[in-house]
Scaffold this motif. Structure first.
Motif, short mmCIF file in Angstrom:
data_model
loop_
_atom_site.label_atom_id
_atom_site.label_comp_id
_atom_site.label_asym_id
_atom_site.label_seq_id
_atom_site.Cartn_x
_atom_site.Cartn_y
_atom_site.Cartn_z
N ASP A 81 -71.35 -7.09 -26.62
CA ASP A 81 -70.94 -7.94 -25.50
C ASP A 81 -71.71 -9.27 -25.58
OD1 ASP A 81 -73.49 -7.45 -24.50
OD2 ASP A 81 -72.80 -6.20 -22.84
N LEU A 82 -71.52 -10.12 -24.59
CA LEU A 82 -72.18 -11.43 -24.61
C LEU A 82 -73.69 -11.34 -24.43
CD1 LEU A 82 -69.60 -13.53 -22.60
CD2 LEU A 82 -69.92 -13.43 -25.06
N ASN A 83 -74.19 -10.19 -23.93
CA ASN A 83 -75.63 -9.97 -23.80
C ASN A 83 -76.22 -9.26 -25.01
OD1 ASN A 83 -75.69 -11.12 -21.19
ND2 ASN A 83 -74.88 -9.20 -20.35
N ASP A 84 -75.44 -9.17 -26.09
CA ASP A 84 -75.84 -8.56 -27.36
C ASP A 84 -76.07 -7.05 -27.27
OD1 ASP A 84 -75.95 -9.30 -30.01
OD2 ASP A 84 -78.14 -9.45 -30.04
N LYS A 85 -75.39 -6.40 -26.32
CA LYS A 85 -75.46 -4.95 -26.20
C LYS A 85 -74.21 -4.34 -26.83
CE LYS A 85 -78.03 -5.16 -21.89
NZ LYS A 85 -77.97 -4.96 -20.45
N PRO A 86 -74.31 -3.18 -27.49
CA PRO A 86 -73.14 -2.55 -28.10
C PRO A 86 -72.08 -2.18 -27.05
CG PRO A 86 -75.17 -1.49 -28.83
CD PRO A 86 -75.54 -2.44 -27.74
#
Length: 187
Positions: A81-86
Motif C-alpha cells: 500500500d502507500l504506507n509500504d505495508k504488504p
C-alpha cells in the motif's frame, strides 16, 4: 453503448478537422508517470506505471480547444500500500485509451492554466481486487477524462498536466502526471 460511443468519436474527429471555426491545428505528445487506484479500498493503494498519449489539437479560440486523443496506460501493483505495508488489494490497468476532450484555457501569456473534460473508451485488461470489489475484465470500458494543468511558453507549446480517466465499469481510475510538447501543423 460501445457502438454508439465509437461512432460518436469517429464522427467528431472526422468532421471537426475541416470545420471553418477551427483556427489552428497541432499534435500534442505527452509522456508521464501513470497510476491506477480503486474507487473503494480498505488500504490506501495505487499501482504505478507508464503513460503515453497523443492528441490532435483543434484550436477554435485562444481559450477553447477540441482534442481527440489516443493513448496508453500500463500500471502494475507492487503488492504494497502507500504506507509500504504488504496488501492483497490492487488496481491494475493495461489499456489503450481513445476519445475526445474539450479544453478551456485561461488566456494568460507564458503560463496559462487549463481544465478539460470529455468522454472516451479504454480497451485492454483491468483488474480491481479489494475487500469491496473483485473485477478481472478484458475488453472495452468507457471512461470520463478530466485534466488540469499549465500551458507554458510564448507559444504555449509545453504542457504540464495531471490527467485522470474515471472508469466506472471496472471501479477504478487511472491517471498521470505528464509533460507534453505541442507540434504545430501547417496548412
Amino acid at each position: 453503448m460501445k457502438k454508439t460511443l465509437i461512432l460518436l468519436i469517429v464522427i467528431l474527429t472526422s468532421n471537426l478537422a475541416e470545420a471553418q471555426f477551427i483556427k489552428d491545428k497541432s499534435i500534442d505528445a505527452q509522456i508521464g508517470y501513470g497510476i491506477s487506484s480503486p474507487y473503494y479500498s480498505v488500504a490506501d493503494i495505487a499501482s504505478d506505471g507508464f503513460f503515453l498519449q497523443g492528441e490532435y489539437v483543434l484550436t477554435a479560440t485562444s481559450w477553447f480547444q477540441l482534442r481527440p486523443y489516443a493513448g496508453l496506460i500500463l500500471t502494475r501493483s507492487n503488492g504494497k500500500d502507500l504506507n509500504d505495508k504488504p496488501t492483497n488489494e490492487k488496481a491494475e490497468s493495461n489499456a489503450f485509451l481513445i476519445g475526445g476532450k474539450a479544453r478551456v484555457i485561461a488566456p494568460i501569456p507564458w503560463v496559462a492554466p487549463y481544465a478539460e473534460i470529455g468522454i472516451g473508451g479504454s480497451i485492454g485488461k483491468f483488474e480491481t481486487f479489494t475487500a469491496y470489489t473483485n473485477i478481472n475484465q478484458s475488453g472495452f470500458a468507457y471512461h470520463i477524462p478530466f485534466s488540469f494543468g499549465l500551458e507554458l511558453g510564448r507559444n504555449k507549446d509545453v504542457d504540464l498536466s495531471f490527467s485522470y480517466y474515471f472508469q466506472p465499469t471496472v471501479e477504478q481510475f487511472v491517471g498521470a502526471f505528464a509533460i507534453g510538447i505541442s507540434i504545430p501543423l501547417r496548412n
